[in-house]
Motif scaffolding. Sequence first.
Motif, mmCIF file in Angstrom:
data_model
loop_
_atom_site.group_PDB
_atom_site.id
_atom_site.type_symbol
_atom_site.label_atom_id
_atom_site.label_comp_id
_atom_site.label_asym_id
_atom_site.label_seq_id
_atom_site.Cartn_x
_atom_site.Cartn_y
_atom_site.Cartn_z
ATOM 1 N N HIS A 15 0.860 -1.177 0.000
ATOM 2 C CA HIS A 15 0.000 0.000 0.000
ATOM 3 C C HIS A 15 0.907 1.241 0.000
ATOM 4 O O HIS A 15 2.019 1.175 0.510
ATOM 5 N N CYS A 17 1.147 3.565 1.911
ATOM 6 C CA CYS A 17 1.614 3.901 3.262
ATOM 7 C C CYS A 17 2.809 3.041 3.676
ATOM 8 O O CYS A 17 3.408 3.285 4.719
ATOM 9 N N CYS A 35 -6.379 -1.638 5.771
ATOM 10 C CA CYS A 35 -4.918 -1.637 5.883
ATOM 11 C C CYS A 35 -4.554 -1.576 7.366
ATOM 12 O O CYS A 35 -4.981 -0.664 8.072
ATOM 13 N N CYS A 38 -2.324 1.826 8.135
ATOM 14 C CA CYS A 38 -2.864 3.196 8.114
ATOM 15 C C CYS A 38 -4.377 3.247 8.331
ATOM 16 O O CYS A 38 -4.938 4.328 8.468
HETATM 17 ZN ZN LIG Z 1 -2.081 1.658 4.242
#
Ligand SMILES: [Zn+2]
Length: 57
Positions: A15, A17, A35, A38
């Motif tokens: 992802h 992040c 996720c 995050c």
């Molecule tokens: Zn994430």
Amino acid sequence: MIIKENDILEFKKKHPCGGNTWKVLRVGSDCRLECVTCGHQIEITRSKIEKNIKAVK
Ligand SMILES: [Zn+2]
């Protein structure tokens, strides 16, 4: 492959992040994942999950 609610999935692709682990919130023809890193939520089809998955924890 059997995916259940509350499973933690590890994906090949990261992802934005930086995380690559997702928690399963809802299972259906489309699945809802969160996720772990995050907290972002996505809707994803089961076939995409099967393509991207590295491991189920
Ligand atoms: Zn994430």
